[in-house]
Design a protein around this motif. Structure first.
Motif, short mmCIF file in Angstrom:
data_model
loop_
_atom_site.label_atom_id
_atom_site.label_comp_id
_atom_site.label_asym_id
_atom_site.label_seq_id
_atom_site.Cartn_x
_atom_site.Cartn_y
_atom_site.Cartn_z
N PRO A 65 -19.70 -41.95 -33.68
CA PRO A 65 -20.15 -40.60 -34.06
C PRO A 65 -20.16 -39.61 -32.88
O PRO A 65 -19.96 -38.41 -33.08
CB PRO A 65 -21.58 -40.82 -34.57
N PHE A 68 -16.62 -36.87 -31.22
CA PHE A 68 -16.24 -35.47 -31.39
C PHE A 68 -16.88 -34.53 -30.37
O PHE A 68 -16.18 -33.73 -29.75
CB PHE A 68 -16.51 -35.03 -32.84
N ILE A 75 -16.35 -30.45 -35.81
CA ILE A 75 -16.21 -30.70 -37.24
C ILE A 75 -16.40 -29.34 -37.91
O ILE A 75 -17.47 -28.74 -37.79
CB ILE A 75 -17.26 -31.73 -37.74
N SER A 80 -19.87 -35.27 -39.52
CA SER A 80 -19.31 -36.33 -38.68
C SER A 80 -19.82 -37.67 -39.20
O SER A 80 -20.57 -37.74 -40.18
CB SER A 80 -19.74 -36.14 -37.23
N ILE A 93 -12.59 -38.84 -41.68
CA ILE A 93 -12.54 -37.43 -41.29
C ILE A 93 -11.07 -37.11 -41.05
O ILE A 93 -10.37 -37.87 -40.38
CB ILE A 93 -13.37 -37.18 -40.01
N ALA A 127 -12.01 -32.11 -39.15
CA ALA A 127 -12.07 -31.81 -37.72
C ALA A 127 -11.05 -30.74 -37.36
O ALA A 127 -9.96 -30.69 -37.95
CB ALA A 127 -11.79 -33.08 -36.91
#
Length: 190
Positions: A65, A68, A75, A80, A93, A127
């Protein structure tokens, strides 16, 4: 881990390593990924969109997680991965351009992709497009799976830090060796 691969041992090693690195001076974030950004190291498979016959080749990565924010990819819709969502979770994602190609003009959240095995995944987030596998390439179909214990055999630990690279790299190196003196340490790179 150098004594042979054991999934539980690999998971414990990776968790302990991430905890030790997170405790180093100047470290602000730690993430895990199966493929390192911009390394030309990627996985790919053919997927189908239910209701369509064509197969779509999509590159992918298994990430934690924290991935990103560590690599600076926002996101832009949805969410996420959550702590506890692992390799077995049927969630993905996708990147903005992948969503636009697969579901043009339609909201991608909640849409489904199917692997050749028949396993289906639901889109929980979108994303922002980013250069993830290949420098200068923003248009490759790309998606992310949550990482899990299956990904601990081949994993990259990504670190965001403030301060001295040399001191942080030495701290990471020492953290690895404190857990397994035979573990090869590669990739001390900014």
């Amino acid at each position: 881990m150098s004594q042979g691969y054991d999934e539980n041992r690999a998971t414990a090693f990776t968790r302990s390593l991430r905890e030790r690195i997170a405790g180093l001076p100047g470290v602000t974030e730690v993430a895990q990924a199966e493929c390192a950004p911009l390394s030309h190291d990627f996985s790919a498979d053919n997927f189908t969109v239910p209701g369509r016959a064509d197969k779509v080749s999509i590159e992918y990565n298994h990430v934690s997680p924290e991935y990103f924010p560590v690599v600076g990819i926002p996101i832009v819709r949805g969410r996420s991965f959550r702590p506890g969502e692992s390799h077995d979770a049927p969630v993905i994602i996708v990147t903005e351009s992948t969503a636009q190609r697969l579901w043009p003009g339609v909201e991608p959240l909640g849409k489904t992709l199917r692997e050749a095995t028949g396993r289906e995944y639901s889109v929980i987030g979108v994303a922002k497009d980013a250069q993830v596998s290949h420098l200068g390439d923003l248009n490759t179909n790309y998606l992310y799976f949550p990482s899990g214990s299956e990904d601990n055999l081949r994993t990259y630990v990504l670190v965001r830090f403030a301060g001295s690279f040399v001191a942080t790299a030495k701290g990471i190196h020492d953290a690895v060796l404190s857990l397994d003196v035979e573990m090869p340490v590669e990739g001390d790179q900014t």
